[in-house]
Write a protein that holds these residues in place. Structure first.
Motif, PDB file in Angstrom:
ATOM      1  N   ASP A 186       0.921  -1.218  -0.044  1.00 55.45           N
ATOM      2  CA  ASP A 186      -0.025  -0.035  -0.208  1.00 55.45           C
ATOM      3  C   ASP A 186       0.899   1.338   0.039  1.00 55.45           C
ATOM      4  N   HIS A 189       0.690   3.632   3.110  1.00 56.26           N
ATOM      5  CA  HIS A 189       1.513   3.102   4.205  1.00 56.26           C
ATOM      6  C   HIS A 189       3.138   2.932   3.964  1.00 56.26           C
ATOM      7  N   HIS A 212      -1.956  -1.126  -3.539  1.00 49.76           N
ATOM      8  CA  HIS A 212      -3.058  -0.169  -3.302  1.00 49.76           C
ATOM      9  C   HIS A 212      -2.364   1.135  -3.637  1.00 49.76           C
ATOM     10  N   ARG A 218      -3.291   9.882   1.327  1.00 45.09           N
ATOM     11  CA  ARG A 218      -4.540   8.867   1.165  1.00 45.09           C
ATOM     12  C   ARG A 218      -5.645   9.601   0.148  1.00 45.09           C
ATOM     13  N   GLU A 247      -7.230   2.718  -3.446  1.00 45.01           N
ATOM     14  CA  GLU A 247      -7.917   2.975  -2.106  1.00 45.01           C
ATOM     15  C   GLU A 247      -7.555   4.117  -1.483  1.00 45.01           C
TER      16      GLU A 247
HETATM   17 MN   LIG Z   1      -4.603  -0.542   1.853  1.00 44.60          MN
END
Ligand SMILES: [Mn+2]
Length: 271
Positions: A186, A189, A212, A218, A247
């Motif tokens: 991701d 992260h 992701h 985000r 995401e």
């Molecule tokens: Mn994720």
């Protein structure tokens, strides 16, 4: 590489980083209209997925199922694979197993993210990793019956203290008795935890099973400060052909976040 977009069907996850919410049929229609190859679905549980109906819906829109999330196991049912209570751990494995079966019938892998839990409060790191490793092996063997991998997602330090970086997670996965677990990398992260995202992807190499596609804040890729040039170069170097799955937060709204994600996907995958 293929495009995907996330759909949450879990009211308890509201505020979370999912593009579309609540209505699977309407979300699939938006996804198809915007040109996505696939959708990634977060159901409240396997019983909320009528596999035949979902397959029909996806087929009608020419969409694939990229993955199915198990996050509701934690968010809604408070089930963790590393819970100190053996009965809760067993329930957690049961919950994830049912999702693996539903996902498998759709030709998709299931994701273990927040259900991994954390160590502390009387549980040592070694104990937690022992339980996590055993659970991942059991679940991975179940996924193998459907001919799909199990996806394990390292999370940032604010969400788990088990594995925060791809390299240490990959080493852990190599130690398991099932080798059918792949990494879900991701980028959000990773932007918090890795020294260099591109190097981490290169080092994880063939273990990278899903990605992701989220910027440093985000939001859709292109709307934060992640430098995508070296990341895309690394993904091409390791011959990654899986999904770049958006995401991201539904900002400024779901359709706009999806459209921005698709524009970025096209920008970065048509060299
Ligand atoms: Mn994720």
């Amino acid at each position: 590489m293929k495009s995907a977009v996330t759909i949450s069907l879990v009211p308890e996850a509201r505020g979370g980083p999912f593009v579309f919410w609540d209505d699977l049929a309407a979300s699939c229609q938006h996804a198809a209209e915007l040109g996505f190859d696939a959708v990634e679905v977060f159901p409240p549980g396997a019983d909320a997925l009528d596999v035949a109906k979902v397959a029909q819906l996806l087929g009608a829109h020419g969409l694939q199922c990229a993955a199915i999330g198990t996050g509701a196991g934690w968010v809604k049912h408070k089930l963790r694979l590393t819970d100190p209570d053996a009965a809760v751990r067993q329930k957690a494995i049961g919950f994830a197993s049912e999702i693996i079966d539903a996902a498998g019938m759709l030709g998709a892998p299931a994701i273990i993210g927040s259900m991994q839990g954390r160590w502390g409060e009387g549980v040592t790191r070694d104990q937690a990793l022992g339980w996590l490793g055993e659970a991942l092996a059991v679940l991975a063997e179940r996924a193998a019956r459907h001919g799909v991998p199990l996806l394990y997602e390292p999370l940032n330090r604010y969400e788990t203290n088990l594995f925060n970086r791809q390299g240490e997670a990959a080493a852990f996965l190599r130690s398991l008795r099932s080798q059918n677990v792949q990494l879900l990398c991701d980028l959000f992260h990773m932007s918090i935890e890795e020294s260099c995202i591109a190097d981490a992807l290169r080092a994880a190499g063939p273990r990278v099973g899903h990605l992701h596609f989220a910027d440093s804040n985000r939001q859709a890729i292109g709307w934060g400060h992640t430098d995508m040039t070296p990341i895309m170069a690394a993904l091409r170097e390791i011959n990654y052909t899986g999904y770049l799955s958006a995401e991201v937060l539904p900002l400024p709204d779901s359709v706009s976040a999806a459209r921005r994600s698709m524009e970025s996907f096209r920008r970065w995958t048509t060299a």
